[in-house]
Enzyme design. Structure first.
Site, PDB file in Angstrom:
ATOM      1  N   TYR A  37      -2.030   8.725   4.360  1.00  0.00           N
ATOM      2  CA  TYR A  37      -1.521   7.915   5.475  1.00  0.00           C
ATOM      3  C   TYR A  37      -2.085   8.435   6.806  1.00  0.00           C
ATOM      4  CZ  TYR A  37       1.986   5.437   8.321  1.00  0.00           C
ATOM      5  OH  TYR A  37       2.623   4.625   9.231  1.00  0.00           O
ATOM      6  N   PRO A  58       3.005   4.070  17.048  1.00  0.00           N
ATOM      7  CA  PRO A  58       4.458   4.246  17.068  1.00  0.00           C
ATOM      8  C   PRO A  58       4.845   5.617  16.518  1.00  0.00           C
ATOM      9  CG  PRO A  58       3.824   2.241  15.876  1.00  0.00           C
ATOM     10  CD  PRO A  58       2.584   3.046  16.081  1.00  0.00           C
ATOM     11  N   GLY A  59       5.962   6.136  17.027  1.00  0.00           N
ATOM     12  CA  GLY A  59       6.606   7.278  16.369  1.00  0.00           C
ATOM     13  C   GLY A  59       7.418   6.707  15.215  1.00  0.00           C
ATOM     14  N   TYR A  60       8.546   7.325  14.903  1.00  0.00           N
ATOM     15  CA  TYR A  60       9.387   6.812  13.808  1.00  0.00           C
ATOM     16  C   TYR A  60      10.186   5.613  14.305  1.00  0.00           C
ATOM     17  CZ  TYR A  60       8.155  10.933  11.147  1.00  0.00           C
ATOM     18  OH  TYR A  60       7.461  11.890  10.465  1.00  0.00           O
ATOM     19  N   ARG A  84       7.967  -9.068   8.546  1.00  0.00           N
ATOM     20  CA  ARG A  84       9.137  -8.176   8.525  1.00  0.00           C
ATOM     21  C   ARG A  84       8.811  -6.869   9.244  1.00  0.00           C
ATOM     22  NH1 ARG A  84       9.174  -4.568   3.923  1.00  0.00           N
ATOM     23  NH2 ARG A  84       7.481  -5.071   2.485  1.00  0.00           N
ATOM     24  N   THR A 122       2.750   3.215   2.683  1.00  0.00           N
ATOM     25  CA  THR A 122       2.733   4.673   2.464  1.00  0.00           C
ATOM     26  C   THR A 122       2.763   4.923   0.951  1.00  0.00           C
ATOM     27  OG1 THR A 122       5.148   4.679   2.606  1.00  0.00           O
ATOM     28  CG2 THR A 122       3.959   5.343   4.583  1.00  0.00           C
ATOM     29  N   GLN A 156       1.545  13.372   3.541  1.00  0.00           N
ATOM     30  CA  GLN A 156       0.966  12.102   4.015  1.00  0.00           C
ATOM     31  C   GLN A 156      -0.533  12.220   4.344  1.00  0.00           C
ATOM     32  OE1 GLN A 156       3.894  10.671   7.125  1.00  0.00           O
ATOM     33  NE2 GLN A 156       4.137   9.085   5.577  1.00  0.00           N
ATOM     34  N   ASN A 176      -1.417  -4.954  11.684  1.00  0.00           N
ATOM     35  CA  ASN A 176      -0.161  -4.207  11.557  1.00  0.00           C
ATOM     36  C   ASN A 176       0.187  -3.839  10.114  1.00  0.00           C
ATOM     37  OD1 ASN A 176       2.837  -3.560  12.309  1.00  0.00           O
ATOM     38  ND2 ASN A 176       2.963  -5.194  10.777  1.00  0.00           N
ATOM     39  N   ALA A 177      -0.316  -4.606   9.120  1.00  0.00           N
ATOM     40  CA  ALA A 177       0.073  -4.348   7.723  1.00  0.00           C
ATOM     41  C   ALA A 177      -0.228  -2.893   7.353  1.00  0.00           C
ATOM     42  CB  ALA A 177      -0.687  -5.290   6.794  1.00  0.00           C
TER      43      ALA A 177
HETATM   44  N1  LIG Z   1       8.217   2.254  10.331  1.00  0.00           N
HETATM   45  C1  LIG Z   1       7.748   3.269  11.002  1.00  0.00           C
HETATM   46  O1  LIG Z   1       8.476   4.230  11.337  1.00  0.00           O
HETATM   47  C2  LIG Z   1       6.312   3.300  11.424  1.00  0.00           C
HETATM   48  C3  LIG Z   1       5.905   4.329  12.294  1.00  0.00           C
HETATM   49  C4  LIG Z   1       4.584   4.353  12.723  1.00  0.00           C
HETATM   50  C5  LIG Z   1       3.713   3.374  12.318  1.00  0.00           C
HETATM   51  N2  LIG Z   1       4.136   2.399  11.475  1.00  0.00           N
HETATM   52  C6  LIG Z   1       3.157   1.386  11.068  1.00  0.00           C
HETATM   53  O2  LIG Z   1       3.611   0.108  11.494  1.00  0.00           O
HETATM   54  C7  LIG Z   1       3.167  -0.889  10.584  1.00  0.00           C
HETATM   55  C8  LIG Z   1       4.366  -1.692  10.110  1.00  0.00           C
HETATM   56  O3  LIG Z   1       5.298  -0.822   9.504  1.00  0.00           O
HETATM   57  P1  LIG Z   1       6.726  -1.318   8.998  1.00  0.00           P
HETATM   58  O4  LIG Z   1       7.587  -0.124   8.932  1.00  0.00           O
HETATM   59  O5  LIG Z   1       7.164  -2.471   9.799  1.00  0.00           O
HETATM   60  O6  LIG Z   1       6.349  -1.759   7.503  1.00  0.00           O
HETATM   61  P2  LIG Z   1       7.184  -2.631   6.447  1.00  0.00           P
HETATM   62  O7  LIG Z   1       8.545  -2.934   6.963  1.00  0.00           O
HETATM   63  O8  LIG Z   1       7.045  -1.910   5.156  1.00  0.00           O
HETATM   64  O9  LIG Z   1       6.348  -4.013   6.384  1.00  0.00           O
HETATM   65  C9  LIG Z   1       5.023  -3.966   5.974  1.00  0.00           C
HETATM   66  C10 LIG Z   1       4.400  -5.323   6.139  1.00  0.00           C
HETATM   67  O10 LIG Z   1       3.016  -5.226   5.733  1.00  0.00           O
HETATM   68  C11 LIG Z   1       2.772  -6.171   4.703  1.00  0.00           C
HETATM   69  N3  LIG Z   1       1.815  -5.605   3.766  1.00  0.00           N
HETATM   70  C12 LIG Z   1       1.943  -4.476   3.033  1.00  0.00           C
HETATM   71  N4  LIG Z   1       0.859  -4.294   2.255  1.00  0.00           N
HETATM   72  C13 LIG Z   1       0.036  -5.334   2.496  1.00  0.00           C
HETATM   73  C14 LIG Z   1      -1.212  -5.733   1.975  1.00  0.00           C
HETATM   74  N5  LIG Z   1      -1.857  -5.037   1.028  1.00  0.00           N
HETATM   75  N6  LIG Z   1      -1.769  -6.882   2.438  1.00  0.00           N
HETATM   76  C15 LIG Z   1      -1.145  -7.623   3.379  1.00  0.00           C
HETATM   77  N7  LIG Z   1       0.045  -7.291   3.916  1.00  0.00           N
HETATM   78  C16 LIG Z   1       0.630  -6.158   3.471  1.00  0.00           C
HETATM   79  C17 LIG Z   1       4.112  -6.455   4.058  1.00  0.00           C
HETATM   80  O11 LIG Z   1       4.093  -7.740   3.415  1.00  0.00           O
HETATM   81  P3  LIG Z   1       5.285  -8.167   2.387  1.00  0.00           P
HETATM   82  O12 LIG Z   1       6.471  -8.454   3.252  1.00  0.00           O
HETATM   83  O13 LIG Z   1       4.778  -9.370   1.688  1.00  0.00           O
HETATM   84  O14 LIG Z   1       5.505  -7.002   1.473  1.00  0.00           O
HETATM   85  C18 LIG Z   1       5.033  -6.390   5.274  1.00  0.00           C
HETATM   86  O15 LIG Z   1       5.018  -7.623   5.951  1.00  0.00           O
HETATM   87  C19 LIG Z   1       2.431  -0.148   9.463  1.00  0.00           C
HETATM   88  O16 LIG Z   1       1.055  -0.167   9.704  1.00  0.00           O
HETATM   89  C20 LIG Z   1       2.980   1.266   9.576  1.00  0.00           C
HETATM   90  O17 LIG Z   1       2.088   2.210   9.072  1.00  0.00           O
HETATM   91  C21 LIG Z   1       5.416   2.347  11.022  1.00  0.00           C
END
Ligand SMILES: NC(=O)c1ccc[n+]([C@@H]2O[C@H](COP(=O)([O-])OP(=O)(O)OC[C@H]3O[C@@H](n4cnc5c(N)ncnc54)[C@H](OP(=O)(O)O)[C@@H]3O)[C@@H](O)[C@H]2O)c1
Length: 280
Positions: free
Chosen positions: A176, A218-220, A32, A115, A173, A111-112
């Site tokens: 994070y 990535p940014g937001y 996801r 926060t 954060q 990627n997992a």
């Molecule tokens: N969204 C943003 O704005 C943003 C910005 C910069 C960087 N990022 C980074 O991009 C990455 C993905 O972010 P996202 O927003 O797409 O996150 P997300 O929608 O919350 O999805 C997180 C994913 O990581 C999995 N996960 C969480 N904890 C885990 C664990 N302990 N072991 C294995 N898998 C785990 C989740 O599995 P389940 O589905 O089973 O829960 C899910 O598939 C992250 O590293 C985040 O820090 C995000």
């Protein structure tokens, strides 16, 4: 860009590329959010994708069905793998499971991520540890297990997903930001060690694909992680982004598949920003 493209990252994009034909990729948190967009984009480029997830099995199974439906017509068999990346044993067994199922791992995308936002004054030991364990230690355990396999074969790609917060810091954060900037040092060290080990075993030739390690920041991005952020705060964030909007998951994913390609063999130890110019 349609609404569908935002809710089902990459899946409905017509056409396909062939940059990753025959490659096997393991994407943690790949079912996801940004991870799903990365899985889809790697599949679109011809890779067989194994997607990891923590506990949301229903979502993972639904994603697997969608991925197979969209890209599995040529006989590629995609898979999902449950495990907690904060647990070193789970990381080692996930890597072994993917190799057992698909015969190899060419691409690892760490990627997992999670926060647990609180100001430093209010942050508990548990908040600190949980985020460091998932976001930073998880990437280490997985890279360690995958790297042995990649070095033996002489080819491989590791792409870590960090964040602009690792570069800029952010109120609330500390855990994070520290985990995400920790990935920079991890990436550069893995990149140096991979090149060193390849050279030592005589596999670092002029025209080799090699083993590279890079980070994307990535940014937001428009995902569930950001849905928790209040509208007013999001407006303030958008005002700081020269391009005036949040990223779409696909816009992060395309940089990952670019770095994962064989042709990107001269890019290693780098931190790639995808943030609409926010950190200029
Ligand atoms: N969204 C943003 O704005 C943003 C910005 C910069 C960087 N990022 C980074 O991009 C990455 C993905 O972010 P996202 O927003 O797409 O996150 P997300 O929608 O919350 O999805 C997180 C994913 O990581 C999995 N996960 C969480 N904890 C885990 C664990 N302990 N072991 C294995 N898998 C785990 C989740 O599995 P389940 O589905 O089973 O829960 C899910 O598939 C992250 O590293 C985040 O820090 C995000």
């Amino acid at each position: 860009m349609t609404d569908t493209a935002q809710t089902k990252p990459g899946l409905d994009v017509p056409g396909r590329g062939g940059k990753l034909q025959g490659r096997v990729a393991f994407v943690t948190g790949g079912t996801r959010g940004i991870g799903a967009a990365i899985s889809s984009s790697l599949a679109r480029q011809g890779a067989t994708v194994a997607a990891g997830y923590a506990g949301n099995t229903e979502r993972a199974e639904q994603f697997l069905a969608e991925l197979t439906d969209t890209w599995g017509g040529d006989g590629r068999e995609f898979s999902i793998h449950q495990g907690n990346v904060a647990n070193p044993e789970d990381c080692r067994s996930s890597i072994a499971e993917v190799i057992e199922k698909h015969g190899r791992i060419d691409i690892l995308v760490n990627n997992a991520g999670i926060t647990r936002d609180r100001t430093v004054a209010k942050m508990t030991d548990e908040d600190w540890q949980a985020v460091i364990n998932v976001n930073l230690s998880g990437a280490f355990y997985l890279a360690q297990a995958a790297l042995n396999h990649m070095l033996e074969r002489g080819t491989g790609r590791i792409v870590n997903v960090s964040s602009i917060i690792g570069e800029m810091g952010n109120i609330g954060q500390a855990n994070y930001a520290a985990s995400k900037s920790g990935l920079f040092g991890l990436t550069k060290t893995l990149a140096r060690e991979a090149a060193f080990q390849l050279a030592r075993s005589g596999k670092l030739t002029e025209d080799s694909i090699g083993v590279t390690v890079n980070t994307v920041t990535p940014g937001y991005v428009l995902t569930e992680m950001v849905e928790a952020v209040p509208e007013k705060v999001l407006d303030k964030i958008k005002a700081q982004i020269p391009l005036g909007r949040l990223a779409r998951p696909e816009e992060i994913a395309r940089v990952v598949h670019f770095l994962a390609a064989d042709e990107s063999s001269y890019i290693t130890g780098q931190v790639w920003g995808v943030n609409g110019g926010q950190d200029m």
